[in-house]
Design a protein around this motif. Structure first.
Motif: not given
Length: 355
Positions: A111, A115, A141, A145
């Motif tokens: 993750r 991101s 997610l 971002a």
């Protein structure tokens, strides 16, 4: 307060499954394939000046996952990595955690990796547990971002306002502001938090201000640069020193007159309505009907209605005059003009007029 991100926990987790021993039992061809996969996924880090990443790469080449886990932990704790390096560290840490069977730890690092680098991909040929943890992180997610926005700086500003607009992996623990003073000194200020930051600079910056969202170790996660906008330039359309108009030629004075006439019209209009209500009440009760009083009420009601209409007409006329004068008014302390103000994306042009 800063949030902790348990890299050491996920990298230091133990499991009955020992990947090095498992791989050691494979054929030389499979060992070479595994080493090639991990070497390929960390090859871009060779250009980054972080010796601990080099140590992690060497450990992965040797299929020493314990040493790789320790090196990645140390690489993250240095606190001087840029966003690209932090993304690589989390990407490798996720793969090492998956190799140890730590699915949650792998998903956490994946993750963080996604991101910081939404277009990241796993190298081909990895086992299903790697792919499953990666796809789980990607699904959680949803394409988001990490992003940071800095409010544009105006001349004389001594405060920077930064907002973390997105932090899907919950990595941000604060911001770091770096700028140069008029005397040439470089100042660095760190403020802890997670979303909105108001950082006092103490002095007006003499150049660009660099703002970075940082994690708990001080690594830079996202960066933004803001320059101080040059002074606003005004282009006057008319002479600002023109003579002020007399009171009778100002829109505000006529607006007051309009309000006065309107108030008087409303008063007499209500009086006429009250007289009409009194006449209707007498008509409804014949025993109380008085012709002389009814005649007097009708006469007074007509006069009140006439006065109300005259006042309403005068109010409308005064309102029209006030509007015309407002459109033509040109106060000397607030001249009309065009304001040209540079922004981060270009410039804005604003036309100002007094109404």
């Amino acid at each position: 307060m800063a949030r902790s991100h348990p890299l050491s926990r996920s990298l230091s987790c133990t499991s009955p499954r020992r990947p090095r021993a498992a791989v050691a039992g494979c054929s030389p061809r499979r060992r070479a394939l595994a080493a090639a996969v991990f070497a390929a996924c960390i090859a871009p880090a060779a250009a980054v000046a972080n010796p601990r990443l080099d140590a992690a790469r060497e450990a992965l080449d040797a299929l020493d996952f314990d040493a790789a886990r320790t090196a990645l932990d140390a690489a993250l704790r240095t606190g001087d990595n840029d966003p690209a390096v932090v993304a690589r560290i989390h990407g490798l840490a996720g793969q090492v955690a998956a190799a140890f069977g730590d699915v949650d730890g792998a998903a956490h690092h994946f993750r963080a990796w996604l991101s910081l680098a939404p277009g990241a991909r796993l190298p081909p040929g990895l086992a299903p547990r790697f792919v499953d943890a990666f796809e789980r992180a990607r699904s959680e997610l949803g394409g988001r971002a990490l992003a940071i926005r800095v409010r544009p700086l105006r001349p004389g500003d001594t405060r920077v306002v930064a907002i973390v607009t997105a932090d899907p992996a919950r990595l941000v623990a604060g911001v770091r502001v770096r700028y140069r003073t008029a005397g040439g000194a470089v100042r660095v200020i760190e403020v802890l938090g997670d979303r909105r930051f108001s950082v006092p600079l103490g002095s007006v910056p003499a150049g660009p201000v660099h703002v970075a969202a940082i994690d708990r170790w001080g690594n830079r996660l996202a960066e933004a640069h803001q320059r101080v906008a040059p002074p606003v330039r005004r282009v006057p359309l008319r002479d600002a020193g023109a003579r002020r108009r007399p009171l009778y030629a100002r829109g505000g004075a006529w607006a007051i007159v309009a309000v006065g006439f309107g108030g008087a019209g409303a008063y007499y209009g209500l009086a006429a309505r009250r007289d009409g209500d009194a006449i209707r009440a007498m008509l409804a009760d014949p025993d109380r009907y008085d012709e002389d009083r009814a005649r007097a009420l009708r006469a007074r009601g007509r006069r009140s209605a006439l006065v109300a209409n005259v006042n309403f007409g005068a109010a409308a006329a005064a309102a029209i005059v006030a509007t015309v004068l407002w459109l033509r008014d040109d106060e000397p302390d607030e001249p009309r003009g065009v304001r040209i103000e540079p922004t981060a994306a270009g410039a804005t042009v604003t036309w100002t007029a007094r109404f």
